[in-house]
Write a protein that holds these residues in place. Structure first.
Motif, short mmCIF file in Angstrom:
data_model
loop_
_atom_site.label_atom_id
_atom_site.label_comp_id
_atom_site.label_asym_id
_atom_site.label_seq_id
_atom_site.Cartn_x
_atom_site.Cartn_y
_atom_site.Cartn_z
N ASN A 176 0.85 -1.19 0.00
CA ASN A 176 0.00 0.00 0.00
C ASN A 176 0.88 1.24 0.00
N PRO A 177 0.37 2.36 -0.51
CA PRO A 177 1.17 3.59 -0.59
C PRO A 177 1.12 4.39 0.71
N GLY A 178 1.73 3.87 1.73
CA GLY A 178 1.73 4.52 3.04
C GLY A 178 2.38 3.60 4.05
N ALA A 179 1.96 3.71 5.31
CA ALA A 179 2.53 2.86 6.36
C ALA A 179 2.10 1.42 6.13
N ILE A 180 3.07 0.53 6.02
CA ILE A 180 2.76 -0.88 5.77
C ILE A 180 3.18 -1.77 6.94
N MET A 181 4.16 -1.32 7.73
CA MET A 181 4.56 -2.05 8.93
C MET A 181 4.82 -1.04 10.05
N ALA A 182 4.71 -1.52 11.28
CA ALA A 182 4.74 -0.63 12.44
C ALA A 182 6.17 -0.39 12.93
N SER A 183 6.29 0.62 13.79
CA SER A 183 7.51 0.78 14.57
C SER A 183 7.52 -0.30 15.65
N VAL A 184 8.70 -0.55 16.21
CA VAL A 184 8.77 -1.51 17.32
C VAL A 184 9.73 -0.97 18.38
N ASP A 185 9.20 -0.78 19.57
CA ASP A 185 10.01 -0.38 20.72
C ASP A 185 9.88 -1.46 21.78
N THR A 186 10.92 -1.61 22.58
CA THR A 186 10.93 -2.65 23.62
C THR A 186 11.24 -2.00 24.97
N GLY A 295 13.22 1.39 18.95
CA GLY A 295 13.63 0.46 17.91
C GLY A 295 13.35 0.94 16.50
N TYR A 296 13.02 -0.01 15.62
CA TYR A 296 12.80 0.30 14.21
C TYR A 296 11.63 1.26 14.06
N PRO A 297 11.75 2.25 13.17
CA PRO A 297 10.62 3.13 12.89
C PRO A 297 9.59 2.41 12.01
N PRO A 298 8.42 3.00 11.82
CA PRO A 298 7.45 2.38 10.93
C PRO A 298 7.98 2.34 9.50
N THR A 299 7.57 1.31 8.77
CA THR A 299 7.94 1.19 7.36
C THR A 299 6.88 1.90 6.55
N ILE A 300 7.26 3.04 5.97
CA ILE A 300 6.29 3.89 5.27
C ILE A 300 6.67 3.97 3.80
N ASN A 301 5.84 3.38 2.97
CA ASN A 301 6.05 3.40 1.53
C ASN A 301 5.78 4.78 0.95
N HIS A 302 6.52 5.11 -0.08
CA HIS A 302 6.30 6.34 -0.82
C HIS A 302 5.26 6.07 -1.91
N ALA A 303 4.29 6.97 -2.02
CA ALA A 303 3.12 6.70 -2.84
C ALA A 303 3.46 6.46 -4.31
N GLU A 333 10.17 -3.89 10.48
CA GLU A 333 11.11 -4.20 9.40
C GLU A 333 12.14 -3.07 9.30
N ASP A 334 13.43 -3.43 9.27
CA ASP A 334 14.41 -2.34 9.25
C ASP A 334 14.71 -1.79 7.87
N PHE A 335 14.01 -2.26 6.83
CA PHE A 335 14.04 -1.55 5.56
C PHE A 335 13.45 -0.16 5.72
N SER A 336 12.75 0.04 6.85
CA SER A 336 12.19 1.36 7.18
C SER A 336 13.24 2.45 7.15
N TYR A 337 14.47 2.13 7.59
CA TYR A 337 15.53 3.13 7.59
C TYR A 337 15.91 3.54 6.17
N MET A 338 15.90 2.58 5.26
CA MET A 338 16.22 2.90 3.87
C MET A 338 15.13 3.73 3.24
N LEU A 339 13.87 3.47 3.62
CA LEU A 339 12.77 4.28 3.09
C LEU A 339 12.73 5.66 3.73
N GLU A 340 13.33 5.82 4.90
CA GLU A 340 13.49 7.17 5.46
C GLU A 340 14.55 7.94 4.69
N ALA A 341 15.55 7.21 4.19
CA ALA A 341 16.67 7.86 3.50
C ALA A 341 16.39 8.14 2.03
N ARG A 342 15.58 7.29 1.40
CA ARG A 342 15.31 7.42 -0.04
C ARG A 342 13.86 7.00 -0.34
#
Length: 387
Positions: A176-186, A295-303, A333-342
């Motif tokens: 989906n063109p938006g948040a697809i997975m959540a952040s995770v904190d422990t 922990g990992y931020p949410p995985t947010i897809n670019h539309a 999912e830590d691909f979230s960091y890559m989607l924050e960067a690009r």
């Protein structure tokens, strides 16, 4: 366009690669044999550059296309999980207490298959950066690779990844063109009181009742502090205390996994968690130490990139097999960091019936590898077409 013919021809090779990796799982950043195997295959393919030792055992390989153009990043994770395998497969894990129970062996095989095709055909402009990443399950290898500058170093302009999902229809793509997975904190909380005999509780400061009260009160965060239309999770997953039926312990601890999609919700969950612990510690006259791991931020897809990736998937499997309104997942999912960067997108690939992810009986469906590899290869050709 169905599965690419050349990639279909590579099906047996991808299966062999995947099953070798399945037999030799490694954990977190400590994946030297996995990295060496990947690098050897890339050299055999004749890729143009291989950069090793990123995030300890990560690799970025470059394939040049024809003519100038941008660089597109394709990422596969390759670490395993600390699980004893029970599949009984002839290629089952040879490393006790470790197994590929999330399909990262399959992700790597798919990216290697796409790499083989792209290195042979080079029907694209610019470059493709093949990102082989350790420590998705534990350690945030994606974050480390970003912090070590892979996006800038290799001039990556957009990034994509896929993840297999058992029990979704085989060969279907979901995103989906938006948040697809959540952040995770422990959060881990140690509660210290004063122990003593169970028959004389008035002479103690009981940490057990304090912990129980804290855990019960945590449930009010979602029911009374959050807007009901928001989505979040606060799950207490461990409580440890005590040694005998007639002893009130001096201390105990509990921990929680905490998940959200929006930064403001994430901040609220942390604020209320800490306030509840501190308030109950004061009420029960105990001490509480809180270790709150962000922990990992949410995985947010670019539309735009997600809709583009979905159109590429439709090239491979048909429009009817692509869902661009997939429900978001509370996993992380830590691909979230890559989607924050690009800009980029993360998609799920259905692999049909089977044991679930992180289950000791899980096994990646090798029949899905040509589908995923074709998607990754076609993504490059469509994103950076020849004139």
């Amino acid at each position: 366009m169905p599965v690419l013919n050349r990639i279909a021809d590579l099906s047996d090779q991808m299966k062999a690669w995947r099953r070798y990796l399945h037999q030799h799982p490694e954990l977190s950043f400590d994946c030297p044999e996995t990295a060496a195997f990947i690098a050897a295959r890339l050299r055999e393919m004749g890729v143009d550059e291989i950069h090793e030792g990123i995030a300890q055992t990560g690799i970025v390989a470059i394939i040049n296309g024809q003519g100038d153009g941008p660089t597109i990043g394709l990422r596969a994770d390759f670490d395993a999980l600390p699980i004893d395998e029970i599949t009984g497969a002839e290629y089952a894990s040879l490393n006790a207490g470790k197994m590929h129970a999330c399909g990262h062996d399959g992700h790597t095989a798919m990216l290697l298959g796409a790499a083989q095709y792209l290195a042979e055909t080079r029907r694209f402009t610019g470059r493709v950066a093949l990102i082989f990443q350790p420590a998705e399950e534990d350690g945030g290898g994606g974050e480390v690779m970003v912090k070590e500058g892979v996006m800038e170093r290799f001039n990556i302009t957009q990034a994509y990844a896929i993840h297999n999902v058992p029990n979704l229809p085989f060969g279907t793509f979901h995103t989906n063109p938006g948040a697809i997975m959540a952040s995770v904190d422990t959060a881990t909380v140690k509660v210290t009181g004063k122990g003593g005999h169970g028959a004389t509780p008035h002479e103690t400061t009981d940490p057990v009742v304090a912990i129980v009260a804290m855990v019960q009160a945590m449930q009010t965060i979602l029911s009374r502090n959050m807007n009901p239309i928001e989505e979040a999770v606060v799950s207490i997953t461990q409580i440890h205390t005590g040694t005998a039926s007639n002893i009130i312990p001096g201390d105990g601890w509990f921990c929680a996994t905490i998940r959200a999609f929006k930064p403001e919700v994430r901040d609220l969950l942390k604020k209320r968690f800490i306030e509840i612990v501190q308030g109950h510690a004061a009420a029960f006259n105990v001490e509480a130490e809180i270790d709150y791991d962000w922990g990992y931020p949410p995985t947010i897809n670019h539309a735009a990139e997600t809709l583009f990736a979905a159109s590429v998937a439709a090239d491979i499997v048909g429009e009817g097999a692509v869902n661009t309104d997939s429900p978001r997942e509370m996993g992380a999912e830590d691909f979230s960091y890559m989607l924050e960067a690009r800009p980029g997108s993360y998609l799920f690939l259905g692999t049909g019936p089977g044991a679930g992810l992180h289950h000791a009986a899980f096994d990646f469906n090798d029949e899905a590898a040509p589908v995923g590899a074709s998607f990754l290869a076609r993504l490059v050709e469509r994103a950076q077409p020849l004139p």
